[in-house]
Scaffold this active site. Structure first.
Site, PDB file in Angstrom:
ATOM      1  N   GLY A   1      78.738  19.365  14.181  1.00  0.00           N
ATOM      2  CA  GLY A   1      78.459  19.489  15.600  1.00  0.00           C
ATOM      3  C   GLY A   1      78.315  18.150  16.307  1.00  0.00           C
ATOM      4  O   GLY A   1      78.359  17.072  15.694  1.00  0.00           O
ATOM      5  N   HIS A   2      78.122  18.219  17.615  1.00  0.00           N
ATOM      6  CA  HIS A   2      78.062  17.027  18.451  1.00  0.00           C
ATOM      7  C   HIS A   2      76.886  16.120  18.084  1.00  0.00           C
ATOM      8  O   HIS A   2      75.808  16.588  17.720  1.00  0.00           O
ATOM      9  CB  HIS A   2      77.956  17.418  19.931  1.00  0.00           C
ATOM     10  CG  HIS A   2      76.655  18.100  20.270  1.00  0.00           C
ATOM     11  ND1 HIS A   2      75.500  17.414  20.548  1.00  0.00           N
ATOM     12  CD2 HIS A   2      76.339  19.408  20.368  1.00  0.00           C
ATOM     13  CE1 HIS A   2      74.532  18.263  20.807  1.00  0.00           C
ATOM     14  NE2 HIS A   2      75.011  19.486  20.705  1.00  0.00           N
TER      15      HIS A   2
END
Length: 311
Positions: free
Chosen positions: A217-218
C-alpha cells in the site's frame, strides 16, 4: 513531496485566494498529509478536533477552514475548502500527464538494463544498471528503480494510492504526489502491485524479495532483506523493518510497525504493531507458541463441556 522550487507563503495565499495569518516571510518547500509532514511543508486540516494535531505538527504552513491561533514560526492559510486547496497545490506540482507512448521521453533507463516487450515506463522514471523488467510490466510516473532489480511479468509499480476524502458528494480521491523507490537487488514476482505514496515515498529496501501477487500500500516503508510469500498485503503507511519474513496470505493493517527479524506465519492477520525477533501466528496475530496453546485448548472444549453437563 518536495516542490521543485520554494514557494513564498504570500504567493500561496494569492494563488488560493486565502487569508494569510501568521509569519508572512515563510516559504513552502513541500506539501504532505499529516502523517508525513516535515518542516517547510504545507498540510491541511478541516475538522476542528484535529486542529491541535495539525498546528502542533512539524508542518510550517497549514490550510484551515476556521480562524485559529497561529503558533509562532508558522502560517495559516484560511480558505473555504482546505482539502481542495491542498489537492490543487499537489496537482500544480504533479499534473496528470497521460502516456502517449510505451516509454516516456523523460524516463531514464540505464543502457545495461533489459526491458522486454510490452513494458510501459512512465514519466520521470529511473531504472538502474543491470535491472531486468519482464514483459507486460507497468512502471508509473516518478518511480526510481535501483541496480540489479528484477520485476516479473504483469506487475504494476507506482499505481495511485487508495486514499480518499469522505465528503457530502462521496469519496474524493487525493492526487498521489509521492513516489515508489525500489532499492538495489530487489526481486518482485509476477502480478504484484505497489502503490505510490500519497505525498511521501513507498520504499522497498535493498535485497528484499517479493513472491507473486503481493500488494504494497501507499507510503509503506519496507526494510532490507525481507522475504514476502504470495498474496501478502500491507496497508498504507506501515513500516516493516529489516529481515522480516511474511508467509503466504499474511495481511497487515495500516499505520503499524513490524519489528526487525519478525516472522509472521501464513494466513495471519496483523492489527497492531509487533516486536521484532519473534514468531507470530493467528488472527489477531500473537506469538506463535501462545496461539498454538490456545488452539490446543479449544480442541478440548467439547470434551470439557460433555463432562461438565453430565455431572
Amino acid at each position: 513531496m518536495k516542490f521543485s522550487t520554494p514557494i513564498p507563503v504570500t504567493d500561496l495565499a494569492k494563488r488560493l485566494g486565502a487569508e494569510l495569518i501568521g509569519d508572512q516571510s515563510l516559504q513552502a518547500t513541500g506539501i504532505n498529509e499529516i502523517h508525513q509532514v516535515q518542516p517547510g511543508d504545507v498540510t491541511f486540516v478541516d475538522v476542528r478536533k484535529y486542529f491541535s494535531k495539525a498546528l502542533g505538527s512539524a508542518a510550517t504552513i497549514i490550510l484551515v477552514n476556521e480562524h485559529a491561533k497561529c503558533p509562532e514560526g508558522k502560517a495559516l492559510l484560511l480558505c473555504e475548502n482546505p482539502f481542495e486547496a491542498y489537492n490543487q497545490l499537489v496537482l500544480s506540482e504533479r499534473p496528470v500527464q497521460p502516456m502517449t507512448g510505451a516509454i516516456s521521453e523523460t524516463a531514464e533507463v540505464h543502457p545495461t538494463a533489459i526491458i522486454e516487450p510490452n513494458v510501459v515506463i512512465g514519466h520521470h522514471v529511473k531504472i538502474g544498471a543491470n535491472s531486468f523488467v519482464q514483459s507486460n510490466v507497468t512502471i508509473s510516473e516518478h518511480t526510481h528503480i535501483g541496480a540489479h532489480v528484477e520485476i516479473q511479468s504483469g506487475s504494476v509499480i507506482g499505481s495511485d494510492a487508495f486514499y480518499f476524502k469522505k465528503t457530502e458528494d462521496g469519496y474524493q480521491p487525493w492526487r498521489s504526489g509521492g513516489r515508489v523507490i525500489i532499492e538495489d537487488r530487489v526481486r518482485i514476482g509476477a502480478g504484484c502491485t505497489i502503490n505510490k505514496g500519497v505525498s511521501g515515498d513507498t520504499i522497498i529496501g535493498e535485497g528484499t524479495k517479493l513472491d507473486c501477487q503481493v500488494h504494497i500500500g501507499h507510503d509503506v516503508v519496507i526494510g532490507k532483506h525481507c522475504l514476502f510469500a504470495a498474496q501478502v498485503g500491507i496497508g498504507g503507511n506501515t513500516k516493516v523493518e529489516n529481515e522480516v519474513v511474511l508467509y503466504g496470505q499474511v495481511g497487515i493493517a495500516q499505520n503499524l510497525i513490524i519489528g526487525e527479524k519478525a516472522v509472521i506465519l501464513a494466513k495471519s492477520g496483523v492489527s497492531k504493531s509487533l516486536e521484532g525477533g519473534k514468531v507470530y501466528f493467528g488472527y489477531p496475530a500473537k506469538e506463535a507458541r501462545m496461539a498454538y496453546r490456545e488452539l490446543a485448548a479449544l480442541r478440548h472444549l467439547p470434551e470439557f463441556y460433555s463432562e461438565y453437563y453430565s455431572k
